[in-house]
Scaffold this active site. Sequence first.
Site, PDB file in Angstrom:
ATOM      1  N   SER A 113       0.392  -9.370   7.238  1.00  0.00           N
ATOM      2  CA  SER A 113       1.388 -10.042   7.563  1.00  0.00           C
ATOM      3  C   SER A 113       2.646  -9.371   7.295  1.00  0.00           C
ATOM      4  O   SER A 113       3.037  -8.363   7.101  1.00  0.00           O
ATOM      5  CB  SER A 113       1.285 -11.452   6.325  1.00  0.00           C
ATOM      6  OG  SER A 113       1.769 -10.761   5.090  1.00  0.00           O
ATOM      7  N   ASP A 138      -7.007  -5.233  -3.771  1.00  0.00           N
ATOM      8  CA  ASP A 138      -5.806  -5.557  -4.640  1.00  0.00           C
ATOM      9  C   ASP A 138      -5.293  -4.097  -5.108  1.00  0.00           C
ATOM     10  O   ASP A 138      -5.793  -3.509  -5.823  1.00  0.00           O
ATOM     11  CB  ASP A 138      -6.475  -6.508  -5.575  1.00  0.00           C
ATOM     12  CG  ASP A 138      -5.448  -6.752  -6.590  1.00  0.00           C
ATOM     13  OD1 ASP A 138      -4.346  -6.316  -6.713  1.00  0.00           O
ATOM     14  OD2 ASP A 138      -5.873  -7.632  -7.630  1.00  0.00           O
ATOM     15  N   VAL A 139      -4.074  -3.836  -4.430  1.00  0.00           N
ATOM     16  CA  VAL A 139      -3.647  -2.555  -4.937  1.00  0.00           C
ATOM     17  C   VAL A 139      -3.217  -2.457  -6.296  1.00  0.00           C
ATOM     18  O   VAL A 139      -2.705  -1.420  -6.886  1.00  0.00           O
ATOM     19  CB  VAL A 139      -2.259  -2.266  -4.049  1.00  0.00           C
ATOM     20  CG1 VAL A 139      -2.697  -2.316  -2.721  1.00  0.00           C
ATOM     21  CG2 VAL A 139      -1.133  -3.389  -4.313  1.00  0.00           C
ATOM     22  N   TYR A 179      10.977  -9.116  -9.341  1.00  0.00           N
ATOM     23  CA  TYR A 179      10.905  -8.401  -8.128  1.00  0.00           C
ATOM     24  C   TYR A 179      12.023  -7.207  -7.979  1.00  0.00           C
ATOM     25  O   TYR A 179      11.804  -6.172  -7.504  1.00  0.00           O
ATOM     26  CB  TYR A 179      11.498  -9.728  -6.880  1.00  0.00           C
ATOM     27  CG  TYR A 179      11.310  -9.312  -5.569  1.00  0.00           C
ATOM     28  CD1 TYR A 179      10.305  -8.985  -4.799  1.00  0.00           C
ATOM     29  CD2 TYR A 179      12.609  -8.924  -4.948  1.00  0.00           C
ATOM     30  CE1 TYR A 179      10.321  -8.578  -3.559  1.00  0.00           C
ATOM     31  CE2 TYR A 179      12.881  -8.478  -3.601  1.00  0.00           C
ATOM     32  CZ  TYR A 179      11.809  -8.249  -3.062  1.00  0.00           C
ATOM     33  OH  TYR A 179      11.719  -7.916  -1.717  1.00  0.00           O
ATOM     34  N   THR A 220       8.857 -13.258   7.104  1.00  0.00           N
ATOM     35  CA  THR A 220       7.600 -13.158   6.420  1.00  0.00           C
ATOM     36  C   THR A 220       7.191 -14.285   5.505  1.00  0.00           C
ATOM     37  O   THR A 220       7.690 -15.326   5.471  1.00  0.00           O
ATOM     38  CB  THR A 220       7.660 -11.814   5.525  1.00  0.00           C
ATOM     39  OG1 THR A 220       8.279 -12.229   4.456  1.00  0.00           O
ATOM     40  CG2 THR A 220       8.568 -10.491   6.367  1.00  0.00           C
TER      41      THR A 220
END
Length: 281
Positions: A19, A66-67, A158, A195
């Site tokens: 995405s 899953d990084v 974040y 996004t």
Amino acid sequence: MSSIEELKGQLAVVTGAASGLGRGLCSKLGEQGARLVVADVEQKALDSLAADLRSKGVEVTTVLTDVSKRDEVDRLAAIAADIGPVDLLFNNAGVSEAPQPSSGLTEDDWAWVLGVNLMGIVHGTSAFLPAMIERNQGTIVNTASNSALGSVGFVAAYTASKHAIVGFSESVQYELWQRESAVKIVVSLPGAMSTRMADSARNRPAEAEGRKPSEAELAIMTAHISHGISGEQAAEIVLAGVSRGDFYVVTHPEDLDTATRRYEGLMTGRLAPPVAPIATE
């Protein structure tokens, strides 16, 4: 890589591929003839991406990843290595917590956001960089954010992760220069994009407890980013920067004003006000 035309036949790995910017990168890389290994944590979205790319004649391999988990990124690197030497790695996967005061963030909030955003890039770099150094060839593109140029409130995890990505990328590039390696690091700093970042909680592991955005908050955040550029538009800008050999790639020129205000503040010892405060209600 000195020009986008040289992408034909090169092998590119993209995380967070299904995405947003990741999907845009896959589309543009495929158009230029690159072979792709695409990774994401959502299997259905990954399958949809692969079907779209294959319908356009793109050679693509999917790897559910899953990084935040080093063993899964090592597996991704091993699968890619079986296909051929990796020329380009896009460490792109990212998530965000629901907007809230920093004091309300739980240990799980911090572990989830930093695990994906920062450690995902650390894992990707650690898994792919040694082979690139051995070949003395390759480029790693780390997705940060315009949030690393200036900060806003209510998304502390974040924001911290995106600032850390820039510092990590700079440090690795300095190491490469010191060892006279031709391998390059690029850090992309995308601004507002259309996004699904606002709905990051859809991919939050069950064991990572924490507050999810309310329907009202999700609507506000989604409406805000819906006015941004598309993932494909951002991807074009990022790939153009890679082609030029840029280290920093800013998708929105106006974000440079934010950076200027921040560093002017550093010179005077004062914190500049945020350009776009996060809406919390």
